[in-house]
Design a protein around this motif. Structure first.
Motif, PDB file in Angstrom:
ATOM      1  N   ASN A 163       0.885  -1.266   0.125  1.00 30.78           N
ATOM      2  CA  ASN A 163       0.070  -0.096   0.005  1.00 30.78           C
ATOM      3  C   ASN A 163       0.978   1.205   0.090  1.00 30.78           C
ATOM      4  OD1 ASN A 163      -1.620  -2.344   1.299  1.00 30.78           O
ATOM      5  ND2 ASN A 163      -3.057  -0.774   0.999  1.00 30.78           N
ATOM      6  N   ALA A 164       2.229   1.169   0.749  1.00 26.43           N
ATOM      7  CA  ALA A 164       2.938   2.184   0.618  1.00 26.43           C
ATOM      8  C   ALA A 164       3.487   2.577  -0.775  1.00 26.43           C
ATOM      9  CB  ALA A 164       4.012   1.957   1.719  1.00 26.43           C
ATOM     10  N   SER A 165       3.789   1.593  -1.454  1.00 23.40           N
ATOM     11  CA  SER A 165       4.402   1.815  -2.762  1.00 23.40           C
ATOM     12  C   SER A 165       3.457   2.334  -3.721  1.00 23.40           C
ATOM     13  CB  SER A 165       4.983   0.520  -3.312  1.00 23.40           C
ATOM     14  OG  SER A 165       4.161  -0.409  -3.600  1.00 23.40           O
ATOM     15  N   THR A 166       2.157   2.171  -3.446  1.00 21.19           N
ATOM     16  CA  THR A 166       1.030   2.544  -4.398  1.00 21.19           C
ATOM     17  C   THR A 166       0.443   3.774  -4.041  1.00 21.19           C
ATOM     18  OG1 THR A 166      -0.685   1.125  -3.633  1.00 21.19           O
ATOM     19  CG2 THR A 166       0.624   0.137  -5.345  1.00 21.19           C
ATOM     20  N   GLN A 167       0.460   3.825  -2.755  1.00 19.94           N
ATOM     21  CA  GLN A 167      -0.245   5.017  -1.846  1.00 19.94           C
ATOM     22  C   GLN A 167      -1.808   4.854  -2.182  1.00 19.94           C
ATOM     23  OE1 GLN A 167       1.012   8.798  -1.261  1.00 19.94           O
ATOM     24  NE2 GLN A 167       2.929   7.443  -0.611  1.00 19.94           N
ATOM     25  N   SER A 168      -2.014   3.585  -2.445  1.00 23.64           N
ATOM     26  CA  SER A 168      -3.552   3.087  -2.305  1.00 23.64           C
ATOM     27  C   SER A 168      -3.639   1.667  -2.086  1.00 23.64           C
ATOM     28  CB  SER A 168      -4.017   3.350  -3.783  1.00 23.64           C
ATOM     29  OG  SER A 168      -5.531   2.967  -4.049  1.00 23.64           O
ATOM     30  N   TYR A 169      -3.737   0.797  -3.083  1.00 24.49           N
ATOM     31  CA  TYR A 169      -3.818  -0.493  -2.641  1.00 24.49           C
ATOM     32  C   TYR A 169      -2.953  -1.463  -2.637  1.00 24.49           C
ATOM     33  CZ  TYR A 169      -2.761  -0.859  -7.391  1.00 24.49           C
ATOM     34  OH  TYR A 169      -1.845  -0.810  -8.750  1.00 24.49           O
ATOM     35  N   GLY A 170      -2.638  -2.602  -2.337  1.00 23.12           N
ATOM     36  CA  GLY A 170      -1.592  -3.707  -1.974  1.00 23.12           C
ATOM     37  C   GLY A 170      -1.926  -4.734  -2.873  1.00 23.12           C
ATOM     38  N   VAL A 171      -0.886  -5.630  -3.349  1.00 20.09           N
ATOM     39  CA  VAL A 171      -1.128  -6.884  -3.994  1.00 20.09           C
ATOM     40  C   VAL A 171      -0.171  -7.697  -3.537  1.00 20.09           C
ATOM     41  CG1 VAL A 171      -1.279  -8.106  -6.466  1.00 20.09           C
ATOM     42  CG2 VAL A 171      -1.945  -5.605  -6.043  1.00 20.09           C
ATOM     43  N   THR A 172      -0.494  -8.917  -3.034  1.00 18.54           N
ATOM     44  CA  THR A 172       0.451 -10.063  -2.808  1.00 18.54           C
ATOM     45  C   THR A 172      -0.019 -11.346  -3.551  1.00 18.54           C
ATOM     46  OG1 THR A 172      -0.953 -10.882  -0.922  1.00 18.54           O
ATOM     47  CG2 THR A 172       0.896  -9.231  -0.304  1.00 18.54           C
ATOM     48  N   PHE A 173       1.179 -12.030  -3.916  1.00 22.15           N
ATOM     49  CA  PHE A 173       1.077 -13.355  -4.438  1.00 22.15           C
ATOM     50  C   PHE A 173       1.104 -14.574  -3.223  1.00 22.15           C
ATOM     51  CE2 PHE A 173       2.962 -17.325  -6.070  1.00 22.15           C
ATOM     52  CZ  PHE A 173       1.763 -18.032  -6.818  1.00 22.15           C
ATOM     53  N   GLN A 174       0.213 -15.197  -2.965  1.00 22.03           N
ATOM     54  CA  GLN A 174       0.220 -16.203  -1.919  1.00 22.03           C
ATOM     55  C   GLN A 174       0.316 -17.691  -2.331  1.00 22.03           C
ATOM     56  OE1 GLN A 174      -2.514 -15.139   1.135  1.00 22.03           O
ATOM     57  NE2 GLN A 174      -2.168 -12.997   1.003  1.00 22.03           N
TER      58      GLN A 174
END
Length: 148
Positions: free
Chosen positions: A30-41
């Protein structure tokens, strides 16, 4: 000022975090986009988090295997191509089905998921029985409430 775009190729990804048996690769915090976050699990059969809730929205897109989601007391066996959206405050959990599974997790604004995964990887040793009080403290510090 707008953030610059970025392209994350496989060879530039961070090493996956070990989050109690689930391998979590942070693709965008979220910090890098200043909005949403994405992970691969990716998880082995039977692994996954217990019922919990937090103050951010998240969605999961099943890529491979099967994942059994529990949302507000309802079970859903999800195959590849399934999207599960979990609004903030919803009690939910999941575990990977036969043969394990893979999915993308997309978190809403102000989510602490990437920071929480990093803290678990750093502070909770891998082993057959995690230090539950320490784990609960890490979760609480990151805004996650585990349900009974």
């Amino acid at each position: 000022m707008a953030l610059p775009y970025f392209v994350l190729t496989p060879e530039r990804r961070e090493t996956p975090l070990n989050v109690l048996g689930t391998q979590v690769t942070v693709l965008a915090s979220n910090a890098s986009t200043q909005s949403y976050g994405v992970t691969f699990q990716r998880g082995d059969e039977g692994t996954g988090p217990p019922p919990h809730s937090h103050d951010w929205d998240e969605s999961f897109y099943v890529l491979g295997g099967e994942v059994e989601f529990h949302c507000d007391g309802h079970a859903h066996l999800c195959q590849p191509g399934t999207l599960v959206h979990v609004p903030r405050g919803t009690v939910h959990g999941f575990h990977y089905g036969k043969g394990g599974g893979q999915m993308l997790e997309i978190t809403g604004q102000d989510a602490l998921a990437a920071q929480m995964f990093t803290a678990i990887d750093r502070e909770i040793p891998v082993g057959p029985a995690p230090d539950i009080p320490k784990l609960l403290a890490v979760l609480e510090r990151n805004g996650v409430t585990v349900s009974a």
